[in-house]
Design a protein around this motif. Structure first.
Motif, PDB file in Angstrom:
ATOM      1  N   ALA A 159       0.719  -1.318  -0.132  1.00 19.03           N
ATOM      2  CA  ALA A 159      -0.005   0.137  -0.124  1.00 19.03           C
ATOM      3  C   ALA A 159       0.734   1.260  -0.024  1.00 19.03           C
ATOM      4  O   ALA A 159       1.731   1.247   0.679  1.00 19.03           O
ATOM      5  N   LEU A 160       0.573   2.191  -0.934  1.00 18.00           N
ATOM      6  CA  LEU A 160       1.190   3.412  -0.767  1.00 18.00           C
ATOM      7  C   LEU A 160       0.130   4.432  -0.650  1.00 18.00           C
ATOM      8  O   LEU A 160      -1.221   4.098  -1.150  1.00 18.00           O
ATOM      9  N   MET A 161       0.401   5.700   0.155  1.00 17.90           N
ATOM     10  CA  MET A 161      -0.426   6.936   0.091  1.00 17.90           C
ATOM     11  C   MET A 161       0.305   7.886  -1.066  1.00 17.90           C
ATOM     12  O   MET A 161       1.439   8.007  -0.938  1.00 17.90           O
ATOM     13  N   GLU A 162      -0.405   8.265  -2.050  1.00 16.24           N
ATOM     14  CA  GLU A 162      -0.012   9.594  -2.713  1.00 16.24           C
ATOM     15  C   GLU A 162      -0.569  10.684  -2.063  1.00 16.24           C
ATOM     16  O   GLU A 162      -1.822  10.854  -1.921  1.00 16.24           O
ATOM     17  N   ILE A 163       0.502  11.555  -1.559  1.00 13.70           N
ATOM     18  CA  ILE A 163       0.012  12.961  -0.966  1.00 13.70           C
ATOM     19  C   ILE A 163       0.433  13.846  -1.940  1.00 13.70           C
ATOM     20  O   ILE A 163       1.455  14.152  -2.218  1.00 13.70           O
ATOM     21  N   VAL A 164      -0.521  14.596  -2.718  1.00 11.44           N
ATOM     22  CA  VAL A 164      -0.474  15.576  -3.441  1.00 11.44           C
ATOM     23  C   VAL A 164      -0.548  16.892  -3.184  1.00 11.44           C
ATOM     24  O   VAL A 164      -1.751  17.392  -2.385  1.00 11.44           O
ATOM     25  N   SER A 165       0.422  17.738  -3.311  1.00 15.15           N
ATOM     26  CA  SER A 165       0.401  19.048  -2.774  1.00 15.15           C
ATOM     27  C   SER A 165      -0.306  20.116  -3.783  1.00 15.15           C
ATOM     28  O   SER A 165      -0.249  19.876  -4.998  1.00 15.15           O
ATOM     29  N   LYS A 166      -0.627  21.111  -3.291  1.00 20.42           N
ATOM     30  CA  LYS A 166      -0.962  22.279  -4.349  1.00 20.42           C
ATOM     31  C   LYS A 166       0.104  22.887  -4.634  1.00 20.42           C
ATOM     32  O   LYS A 166       1.255  22.759  -4.155  1.00 20.42           O
ATOM     33  N   PRO A 167       0.209  23.568  -5.855  1.00 18.09           N
ATOM     34  CA  PRO A 167       1.527  24.138  -6.024  1.00 18.09           C
ATOM     35  C   PRO A 167       1.873  25.473  -5.339  1.00 18.09           C
ATOM     36  O   PRO A 167       1.908  26.728  -5.849  1.00 18.09           O
ATOM     37  N   ASP A 168       1.963  25.418  -4.183  1.00 16.53           N
ATOM     38  CA  ASP A 168       2.014  26.487  -3.046  1.00 16.53           C
ATOM     39  C   ASP A 168       3.515  26.634  -2.728  1.00 16.53           C
ATOM     40  O   ASP A 168       3.748  27.519  -1.927  1.00 16.53           O
ATOM     41  N   ILE A 169       4.518  25.961  -3.186  1.00 19.25           N
ATOM     42  CA  ILE A 169       5.987  26.013  -2.808  1.00 19.25           C
ATOM     43  C   ILE A 169       6.742  26.907  -3.648  1.00 19.25           C
ATOM     44  O   ILE A 169       6.438  26.825  -4.966  1.00 19.25           O
ATOM     45  N   ARG A 170       7.483  27.903  -3.132  1.00 17.48           N
ATOM     46  CA  ARG A 170       8.042  28.636  -4.000  1.00 17.48           C
ATOM     47  C   ARG A 170       9.583  28.774  -3.786  1.00 17.48           C
ATOM     48  O   ARG A 170      10.062  29.805  -4.270  1.00 17.48           O
ATOM     49  N   SER A 171      10.221  27.824  -3.279  1.00 14.66           N
ATOM     50  CA  SER A 171      11.791  27.932  -3.184  1.00 14.66           C
ATOM     51  C   SER A 171      12.222  26.476  -2.919  1.00 14.66           C
ATOM     52  O   SER A 171      11.310  25.674  -2.394  1.00 14.66           O
ATOM     53  N   ILE A 172      13.310  26.214  -3.159  1.00 16.85           N
ATOM     54  CA  ILE A 172      14.063  24.793  -2.684  1.00 16.85           C
ATOM     55  C   ILE A 172      13.841  24.853  -1.320  1.00 16.85           C
ATOM     56  O   ILE A 172      13.537  23.765  -0.802  1.00 16.85           O
ATOM     57  N   ASP A 173      14.353  25.930  -0.533  1.00 17.23           N
ATOM     58  CA  ASP A 173      14.188  25.624   0.901  1.00 17.23           C
ATOM     59  C   ASP A 173      12.853  25.210   1.457  1.00 17.23           C
ATOM     60  O   ASP A 173      12.784  24.394   2.166  1.00 17.23           O
ATOM     61  N   GLU A 174      11.848  25.818   0.682  1.00 20.09           N
ATOM     62  CA  GLU A 174      10.443  25.465   1.185  1.00 20.09           C
ATOM     63  C   GLU A 174      10.123  24.017   0.658  1.00 20.09           C
ATOM     64  O   GLU A 174       9.245  23.448   1.594  1.00 20.09           O
ATOM     65  N   ALA A 175      10.646  23.550  -0.408  1.00 24.47           N
ATOM     66  CA  ALA A 175      10.259  22.228  -0.739  1.00 24.47           C
ATOM     67  C   ALA A 175      11.032  21.195   0.166  1.00 24.47           C
ATOM     68  O   ALA A 175      10.257  20.188   0.624  1.00 24.47           O
ATOM     69  N   LYS A 176      12.243  21.532   0.698  1.00 26.79           N
ATOM     70  CA  LYS A 176      12.794  20.684   1.639  1.00 26.79           C
ATOM     71  C   LYS A 176      12.186  20.536   2.933  1.00 26.79           C
ATOM     72  O   LYS A 176      11.753  19.601   3.466  1.00 26.79           O
ATOM     73  N   ALA A 177      11.714  21.812   3.198  1.00 25.86           N
ATOM     74  CA  ALA A 177      10.948  22.004   4.691  1.00 25.86           C
ATOM     75  C   ALA A 177       9.613  20.938   4.592  1.00 25.86           C
ATOM     76  O   ALA A 177       9.388  20.673   5.546  1.00 25.86           O
ATOM     77  N   TYR A 178       9.010  21.230   3.340  1.00 33.10           N
ATOM     78  CA  TYR A 178       7.657  20.416   3.148  1.00 33.10           C
ATOM     79  C   TYR A 178       7.814  18.995   3.267  1.00 33.10           C
ATOM     80  O   TYR A 178       7.239  18.283   3.972  1.00 33.10           O
ATOM     81  N   VAL A 179       8.966  18.576   2.579  1.00 36.04           N
ATOM     82  CA  VAL A 179       9.126  16.935   2.751  1.00 36.04           C
ATOM     83  C   VAL A 179       9.509  16.474   4.010  1.00 36.04           C
ATOM     84  O   VAL A 179       9.239  15.545   4.520  1.00 36.04           O
ATOM     85  N   THR A 180      10.441  17.345   4.645  1.00 39.47           N
ATOM     86  CA  THR A 180      10.920  17.181   6.002  1.00 39.47           C
ATOM     87  C   THR A 180       9.826  17.224   6.969  1.00 39.47           C
ATOM     88  O   THR A 180       9.744  16.278   7.931  1.00 39.47           O
ATOM     89  N   LYS A 181       8.815  18.114   6.918  1.00 36.63           N
ATOM     90  CA  LYS A 181       7.679  18.378   7.798  1.00 36.63           C
ATOM     91  C   LYS A 181       6.683  17.012   7.317  1.00 36.63           C
ATOM     92  O   LYS A 181       6.431  16.441   8.480  1.00 36.63           O
ATOM     93  N   LEU A 182       6.524  16.839   6.077  1.00 38.72           N
ATOM     94  CA  LEU A 182       5.358  15.499   5.800  1.00 38.72           C
ATOM     95  C   LEU A 182       5.944  14.319   6.554  1.00 38.72           C
ATOM     96  O   LEU A 182       5.500  13.573   7.119  1.00 38.72           O
ATOM     97  N   ARG A 183       7.337  13.873   6.293  1.00 33.16           N
ATOM     98  CA  ARG A 183       8.000  12.915   6.866  1.00 33.16           C
ATOM     99  C   ARG A 183       7.893  12.745   8.462  1.00 33.16           C
ATOM    100  O   ARG A 183       7.793  11.650   8.899  1.00 33.16           O
ATOM    101  N   SER A 184       8.063  13.872   8.814  1.00 32.39           N
ATOM    102  CA  SER A 184       8.104  14.028  10.567  1.00 32.39           C
ATOM    103  C   SER A 184       6.561  13.801  10.765  1.00 32.39           C
ATOM    104  O   SER A 184       6.380  12.991  11.838  1.00 32.39           O
ATOM    105  N   ILE A 185       5.679  14.149  10.237  1.00 34.83           N
ATOM    106  CA  ILE A 185       4.137  13.761  10.555  1.00 34.83           C
ATOM    107  C   ILE A 185       3.862  12.376  10.481  1.00 34.83           C
ATOM    108  O   ILE A 185       3.424  11.867  11.272  1.00 34.83           O
TER     109      ILE A 185
END
Ligand code: ADP
Ligand code: MG
Length: 498
Positions: free
Chosen positions: A175-201
């Motif tokens: 089983a996989l969950m595909e988690i689709v974000s809206k195009p709300d991310i505006r920088s590499i740092d934000e993209a990294k912070a997003y994946v880091t946060k999602l992984r932490s959650i």
């Protein structure tokens, strides 16, 4: 597909420099997260990692004729838990569709997924971007479009035989969950912070182990560029990026590539690309014209997935404290945002810290956990799980400082001994005579000796009171760091005067 809305105001901090003007990146991520469960999504076969090839394959996973999928309730619960952790809309009714394509690692000839009616709808992840040079974080809300359940495919292995390829179906049907974000991310740092946060959650929730190096989490990265504030541009999708660092490199390369094309007067073709971590480049895999027609249709072997509110409420009541709540609680206990953010980033670190802080000064526990323990772990490339110093031992060291048995400086030595040799800090201090000298008689003797030996410096110190620091250093040296610094300071001020 819902219409996409721009939720962000352009922030120059995020701009990407071009030849003639700045550009703004727009990023949307589709993260595949393997569900933590004993068994696969539609079969009872094990999901264990690293097993012998084709040892975790049921007749359903091998797509033998006449086999019927049976939904694994635990996977459904995990998806709902994750949806709740993303503050998302839970859909009490969802449905499975067949996504048809041929590939040797896909024996069914289709993947069961949820295109039209996903189990989880819109939600939000709040990311902390930073810290900046003042230790401040910027909070950014990134919208979640949806989360759906789907099956993983098997794996083709091409390098093991001169003329043949092999297929390992152990992952087939996981089983996989595909988690689709809206195009709300505006920088590499934000993209990294997003994946880091999602992984932490998901790690806090226990719904995915988040191990990107084992393929438990991977991201399809959609990137477009535009003049700040203008409409969304054409995006390219970089498939299957399996580390946060690679994702940063892939976005950087892709943004540059697109900006160069646009600045040369060209336009971006929508396409799917691959990132090559060795070359640090993305390259085209297929264009939009070559995109597959998957001929999605509702899977006739599966009823729609339905559950009631009580099912969701029960899962909600059982959710653990998540990183955002934990950070708020730590800050309410007096920690800075910076310290709290570091401590909650990993559940194991947060748990360790809470054990150290229990019944002790939170700020002191945070300092020791972050600066000393995490510092030492980092240096040795160790994770908190294999820390040589336990929370109880670190707590013991802090207790010795609090009780004025040792100074902060000696405490660092005790920490090092515990790190290398283990043992009870109090016993180490006692056995090795590391306790602070609080006996004023002994300190006074050392002070008198230094003063007598340095009459010229005493004169200077009367003129310049901060010269006292030099004397403190000398006394500490003479007492091998064991004199209580406060007592030394007081005595010196009295004796030197000034
Ligand atoms: P598809 O289903 O064709 O892949 P979606 O609209 O569902 O298309 O979008 C997939 C991902 O692409 C989402 O994460 C979304 O946020 C992102 N995305 C959409 N438009 C853009 C854009 N212009 N630039 C960057 N990312 C985008
Ligand atoms: Mg896509």
């Amino acid at each position: 597909m819902t219409a996409i809305v721009d939720t962000r105001t352009p922030n120059p901090k995020n701009f990407f420099p071009g030849q003639d003007h700045d550009w703004e990146l727009v990023i949307g991520l589709e993260v595949h997260a393997q569900v933590t469960s004993e068994a696969k999504l539609f079969s009872g076969a094990s999901t264990g990692f690293g097993a012998e090839q084709n040892s975790h394959v049921s007749l359903v996973d091998a797509a033998m004729p006449g086999m019927l999928p049976v939904i694994n309730e635990e996977c459904v619960k995990q998806a709902v838990r994750t949806g709740l952790g993303l503050n998302a809309m839970i859909n009490n009714r969802s449905a499975f569709d067949r996504k048809n394509y041929f590939y040797p690692d896909l024996p069914q000839g289709y993947q069961i997924s949820q295109l039209y009616h996903p189990i989880v709808g819109e939600g939000t992840i709040t990311i902390q971007v930073g810290p900046d040079k003042d230790g401040k974080f910027e909070s950014v809300d990134v919208g979640i479009e949806r989360l759906h359940l789907e099956q993983d495919a098997g794996k083709s292995m091409h390098d093991q035989h001169p003329t043949m390829s092999y297929v390992d179906l152990n992952r087939s049907g996981v089983a996989l969950m595909e988690i689709v974000s809206k195009p709300d991310i505006r920088s590499i740092d934000e993209a990294k912070a997003y994946v880091t946060k999602l992984r932490s959650i998901v790690r806090y929730l226990g719904t995915c182990d988040g191990n990107m190096d084992q393929g438990s989490m991977r991201a399809d990265v959609n990137v477009s560029v535009r003049k700040p504030g203008s409409d969304f541009g054409t995006r390219c999708e970089i498939k299957n990026v399996n580390s946060i660092r690679f994702m940063g490199q892939a976005i950087d390369y892709e943004a540059r590539r697109q900006i160069d094309i646009m600045e040369a007067g060209g336009s971006i073709e929508q396409e799917t690309r691959l990132f090559d971590p060795v070359k640090g480049e993305t390259r085209s895999m297929r264009s939009k014209e070559e995109a597959h027609d998957y001929r999605y249709f509702p899977d006739p072997d599966l009823l729609p997935l339905e559950f009631d509110d009580a099912f969701v409420e029960e899962l909600k009541a059982d959710l653990p404290e998540l990183p955002d709540e934990k950070r708020a609680r730590f800050m309410a206990d007096g920690l800075s945002e910076y310290d709290a953010s570091i401590l909650v980033s990993d559940k194991a670190i947060a748990d360790y810290f809470e054990q150290v802080a229990s019944g002790r000064d939170a700020k002191m526990a945070a300092n020791w956990t972050i600066n000393d323990l995490l510092g030492a772990l980092n240096k040795d490339g160790k994770s908190i799980e294999d820390s040589p110093v336990t929370a109880a031992q670190l707590g013991g060291i802090i207790d010795l400082i609090k009780a004025d048995t040792i100074s902060g400086k000696i405490a660092k030595d005790v920490f090092e001994i515990v790190w290398n040799e283990g043992g009870d800090p109090a016993k180490i201090v006692e056995d090795r005579g590391m306790a602070q000298v609080t006996d004023t008689g002994a300190i006074e003797a050392a002070v008198d000796e230094i003063i007598a030996a340095n009459p010229d410096k005493v004169e200077q110190a009367r003129e310049k009171p901060n010269m006292i620091g030099w004397f403190v250093g000398q006394v500490m040296k003479a007492t091998r760091g064991k004199a209580n610094p406060k007592a030394v300071n007081e005595l010196l001020r009295v004796k030197i005067g000034g």
